[in-house]
Motif scaffolding. Structure first.
Motif, PDB file in Angstrom:
ATOM      1  N   THR A   1     -37.472 -19.214 -27.954  1.00  0.00           N
ATOM      2  CA  THR A   1     -36.342 -19.634 -27.132  1.00  0.00           C
ATOM      3  C   THR A   1     -35.039 -19.744 -27.931  1.00  0.00           C
ATOM      4  OG1 THR A   1     -36.900 -21.941 -27.470  1.00  0.00           O
ATOM      5  CG2 THR A   1     -37.758 -20.896 -25.469  1.00  0.00           C
ATOM      6  N   ARG A   2     -35.078 -19.532 -29.230  1.00  0.00           N
ATOM      7  CA  ARG A   2     -33.895 -19.765 -30.059  1.00  0.00           C
ATOM      8  C   ARG A   2     -32.686 -18.909 -29.680  1.00  0.00           C
ATOM      9  NH1 ARG A   2     -33.719 -23.100 -33.055  1.00  0.00           N
ATOM     10  NH2 ARG A   2     -33.512 -23.465 -35.200  1.00  0.00           N
TER      11      ARG A   2
ATOM     12  N   LYS B   1     -32.388 -17.102 -26.707  1.00  0.00           N
ATOM     13  CA  LYS B   1     -32.293 -16.865 -25.272  1.00  0.00           C
ATOM     14  C   LYS B   1     -31.008 -17.462 -24.715  1.00  0.00           C
ATOM     15  CE  LYS B   1     -37.080 -16.538 -23.863  1.00  0.00           C
ATOM     16  NZ  LYS B   1     -38.126 -17.114 -23.040  1.00  0.00           N
TER      17      LYS B   1
ATOM     18  N   ILE C   1     -28.973 -19.755 -22.440  1.00  0.00           N
ATOM     19  CA  ILE C   1     -29.271 -21.112 -22.007  1.00  0.00           C
ATOM     20  C   ILE C   1     -29.026 -21.215 -20.499  1.00  0.00           C
ATOM     21  CG2 ILE C   1     -28.741 -23.549 -22.311  1.00  0.00           C
ATOM     22  CD1 ILE C   1     -27.629 -22.647 -25.115  1.00  0.00           C
TER      23      ILE C   1
ATOM     24  N   ARG D   1     -23.212 -20.372 -31.223  1.00  0.00           N
ATOM     25  CA  ARG D   1     -24.156 -21.286 -30.566  1.00  0.00           C
ATOM     26  C   ARG D   1     -23.892 -22.708 -31.080  1.00  0.00           C
ATOM     27  NH1 ARG D   1     -27.682 -18.248 -27.693  1.00  0.00           N
ATOM     28  NH2 ARG D   1     -29.275 -19.819 -27.422  1.00  0.00           N
TER      29      ARG D   1
ATOM     30  N   GLU E   1     -33.223 -26.958 -28.623  1.00  0.00           N
ATOM     31  CA  GLU E   1     -34.415 -26.108 -28.515  1.00  0.00           C
ATOM     32  C   GLU E   1     -34.039 -24.647 -28.292  1.00  0.00           C
ATOM     33  OE1 GLU E   1     -37.083 -27.646 -25.552  1.00  0.00           O
ATOM     34  OE2 GLU E   1     -37.245 -29.579 -26.583  1.00  0.00           O
ATOM     35  N   TYR E   2     -32.824 -24.388 -27.853  1.00  0.00           N
ATOM     36  CA  TYR E   2     -32.332 -23.035 -27.628  1.00  0.00           C
ATOM     37  C   TYR E   2     -31.553 -22.503 -28.836  1.00  0.00           C
ATOM     38  CZ  TYR E   2     -33.835 -23.245 -22.810  1.00  0.00           C
ATOM     39  OH  TYR E   2     -34.602 -23.325 -21.671  1.00  0.00           O
TER      40      TYR E   2
END
Length: 122
Positions: free
Chosen positions: A1-2, A4, A6, A63, A91-92
């Motif tokens: 998920t890093r 992806k 959001i 990010r 978590e993303y």
């Protein structure tokens, strides 16, 4: 998920627009610095929906979230909520920088230096 995208609740778009129209003084001060400087060539956006939340400022390329903690963030329940919110977004693969409302009002040049340092270290 890093890496992806959001997701966010679609109904937050309207709220984010309202928050942009009714910014706090510290949000306005920091936004003036961020939009005029494009720190190290990166562009930030205001009041960005993420998951079930809205973050103060976000740079998509890095990010990176910048949050301003005003008086409402000084209560134990708010600190706990902020921590949960931040953990869920991290978590993303998103990083957070937090500043106190007073630092922005009283020492904006230090805040910009810290943001620049964080971007360079990123």
């Amino acid at each position: 998920t890093r890496n992806k995208i959001i997701p966010y609740r679609k109904d937050l778009k309207k709220l984010a627009r309202e928050l942009r129209k009714n910014s706090t003084l510290s949000e306005v001060l920091l936004w003036c610095e961020l939009k005029n400087r494009q720190i190290l060539g990166y562009q930030f956006h205001r009041q960005v929906p993420m998951l079930d939340y809205i973050v103060d400022f976000y740079c998509h390329e890095l990010r990176l979230v910048i949050e301003i903690d005003g008086e409402s963030h000084n209560h134990e329940i708010s600190v706990k909520r902020d921590s949960i919110r931040q953990s869920r977004i991290e978590e993303y693969g998103v990083c957070f920088i937090r500043f106190d409302d007073l630092d922005i009002k009283q020492n904006i040049s230090w805040v910009i230096e810290e943001i620049t340092r964080s971007i360079e270290d990123h």
